[in-house]
Scaffold this motif. Structure first.
Motif, PDB file in Angstrom:
ATOM      1  N   CYS A  76       0.910  -1.251  -0.021  1.00  0.00           N
ATOM      2  CA  CYS A  76      -0.075  -0.025   0.048  1.00  0.00           C
ATOM      3  C   CYS A  76       0.976   1.257  -0.118  1.00  0.00           C
ATOM      4  O   CYS A  76       1.826   1.498   0.992  1.00  0.00           O
ATOM      5  N   ARG A  77       0.873   1.959  -1.104  1.00  0.00           N
ATOM      6  CA  ARG A  77       1.603   3.245  -0.963  1.00  0.00           C
ATOM      7  C   ARG A  77       0.759   4.464  -0.280  1.00  0.00           C
ATOM      8  O   ARG A  77      -0.372   4.473  -0.527  1.00  0.00           O
ATOM      9  N   THR A  78       1.518   5.454   0.308  1.00  0.00           N
ATOM     10  CA  THR A  78       0.999   6.262   1.054  1.00  0.00           C
ATOM     11  C   THR A  78       1.188   7.806   0.578  1.00  0.00           C
ATOM     12  O   THR A  78       2.293   8.111   0.104  1.00  0.00           O
ATOM     13  N   VAL A  79       0.160   8.785   0.326  1.00  0.00           N
ATOM     14  CA  VAL A  79       0.269  10.239   0.207  1.00  0.00           C
ATOM     15  C   VAL A  79      -0.208  10.784   1.388  1.00  0.00           C
ATOM     16  O   VAL A  79      -1.196  10.687   1.778  1.00  0.00           O
ATOM     17  N   LEU A  80       0.708  11.493   1.747  1.00  0.00           N
ATOM     18  CA  LEU A  80       0.522  12.249   2.919  1.00  0.00           C
ATOM     19  C   LEU A  80       0.025  13.856   2.758  1.00  0.00           C
ATOM     20  O   LEU A  80       0.467  14.404   1.611  1.00  0.00           O
ATOM     21  N   VAL A  96       9.502   7.808   6.545  1.00  0.00           N
ATOM     22  CA  VAL A  96       8.622   6.711   6.874  1.00  0.00           C
ATOM     23  C   VAL A  96       8.268   6.352   5.367  1.00  0.00           C
ATOM     24  O   VAL A  96       7.122   5.383   5.182  1.00  0.00           O
ATOM     25  N   ARG A  97       8.830   6.723   4.244  1.00  0.00           N
ATOM     26  CA  ARG A  97       8.834   6.272   2.939  1.00  0.00           C
ATOM     27  C   ARG A  97       7.595   6.454   2.328  1.00  0.00           C
ATOM     28  O   ARG A  97       7.060   5.450   1.771  1.00  0.00           O
ATOM     29  N   ALA A  98       6.941   7.681   2.759  1.00  0.00           N
ATOM     30  CA  ALA A  98       5.862   7.899   1.941  1.00  0.00           C
ATOM     31  C   ALA A  98       5.974   7.935   0.534  1.00  0.00           C
ATOM     32  O   ALA A  98       7.188   8.599   0.057  1.00  0.00           O
ATOM     33  N   ALA A  99       4.910   7.955  -0.327  1.00  0.00           N
ATOM     34  CA  ALA A  99       5.208   7.820  -1.784  1.00  0.00           C
ATOM     35  C   ALA A  99       4.868   9.460  -2.325  1.00  0.00           C
ATOM     36  O   ALA A  99       5.373   9.926  -3.362  1.00  0.00           O
ATOM     37  N   ALA A 114      -2.051  13.216  -8.394  1.00  0.00           N
ATOM     38  CA  ALA A 114      -1.146  12.519  -7.489  1.00  0.00           C
ATOM     39  C   ALA A 114      -1.170  11.064  -7.139  1.00  0.00           C
ATOM     40  O   ALA A 114      -0.441  10.301  -6.790  1.00  0.00           O
ATOM     41  N   ILE A 115      -2.507  10.862  -6.598  1.00  0.00           N
ATOM     42  CA  ILE A 115      -2.844   9.494  -6.229  1.00  0.00           C
ATOM     43  C   ILE A 115      -2.683   8.409  -7.516  1.00  0.00           C
ATOM     44  O   ILE A 115      -2.290   7.405  -7.329  1.00  0.00           O
ATOM     45  N   ARG A 123       6.667   8.769  -7.359  1.00  0.00           N
ATOM     46  CA  ARG A 123       6.802   9.639  -6.317  1.00  0.00           C
ATOM     47  C   ARG A 123       6.068  11.283  -6.489  1.00  0.00           C
ATOM     48  O   ARG A 123       6.606  11.505  -7.672  1.00  0.00           O
ATOM     49  N   VAL A 124       5.379  11.802  -5.501  1.00  0.00           N
ATOM     50  CA  VAL A 124       4.826  13.078  -5.738  1.00  0.00           C
ATOM     51  C   VAL A 124       5.119  13.928  -4.636  1.00  0.00           C
ATOM     52  O   VAL A 124       4.769  13.742  -3.470  1.00  0.00           O
ATOM     53  N   VAL A 125       5.749  15.084  -4.688  1.00  0.00           N
ATOM     54  CA  VAL A 125       5.904  16.232  -3.931  1.00  0.00           C
ATOM     55  C   VAL A 125       5.515  17.376  -4.351  1.00  0.00           C
ATOM     56  O   VAL A 125       5.814  18.024  -5.625  1.00  0.00           O
ATOM     57  N   ASP A 126       4.763  18.152  -3.432  1.00  0.00           N
ATOM     58  CA  ASP A 126       4.203  19.564  -3.979  1.00  0.00           C
ATOM     59  C   ASP A 126       5.740  20.487  -4.076  1.00  0.00           C
ATOM     60  O   ASP A 126       6.592  20.517  -3.213  1.00  0.00           O
TER      61      ASP A 126
END
Length: 201
Positions: A76-80, A96-99, A114-115, A123-126
């Motif tokens: 399960c990949r995570t988007v914070l 925490v290795r969030a994607a 992003a999802i 991997r997506v970063v604002d």
């Protein structure tokens, strides 16, 4: 079809996101929760592909929830999500290795994109969060010390931290003492405040 778990503390925003995702053919919200403690158990039973998690969840914060999710359900990949640009958040997300890490005021189309990208392995970063990180002071703490202090900031006891990180209680206490010495903190609460102000947490 992307199976999505949504963890957001604000009922209005949570409801709005569910309504947004329901309109899409390729996203299906399999569960929605309002606290960090609910994330792991719900994910283990519902098996989402992506978890969209508010970093400011009550109790166990989004970083700690993402860490537990990565350990127990790595597929399960995570988007914070965060409500503001704060130095240190990108570093904590990486720890925490969030994607992904996105701002809550991003547009609906950008959030959905992003999802979808994270679901395919990207991997997506604002960009605002990335630039904020570049301006942050270098942390004197190790990655493990950041993990320990992060869990402590969420209210976890030394025993709970030890269990979560698979350490002995003595090792956790040693980490906390070392953190205090490194940053000149009087106690754990003071250390958390110093680290948050500096953007390390």
């Amino acid at each position: 079809m992307i199976r999505l778990l949504l963890a957001e503390k604000a009922p209005l925003l949570r409801g709005g996101l569910v309504a947004l995702f329901t309109e899409l053919d390729d996203l299906h919200v399999v569960a929605e929760v309002s606290s960090g403690e609910q994330v792991l158990g719900t994910a283990l039973s519902r098996r989402p592909d992506v978890a969209l998690i508010d970093i400011g969840l009550p109790g166990l914060d989004g970083f700690a929830a993402a860490h537990a999710l990565r350990r127990e359900l790595p597929e399960c990949r995570t988007v914070l999500m965060t409500g503001k640009v704060r130095k240190g958040d990108l570093r904590r997300a990486a720890a925490v290795r969030a994607a992904g890490l996105v701002l809550k005021d991003t547009s609906p189309s950008e959030l959905v994109d992003a999802i979808r990208r994270v679901a395919t392995g990207a991997r997506v970063v604002d960009p605002d969060l990335a630039f904020s990180e570049l301006g942050g002071a270098e942390s004197p703490l190790t990655e493990r010390e950041i993990e320990v202090l992060s869990l402590a900031s969420g209210g976890a006891s030394a025993a709970q931290i030890a269990e979560d990180l698979v350490l002995t209680i003595g090792t956790v206490r040693n980490h906390l003492s070392r953190i205090n010495r490194k940053i000149g903190a009087r106690n754990r609460v003071h250390a958390i405040r110093i680290a948050e102000d500096a953007g390390w947490l």
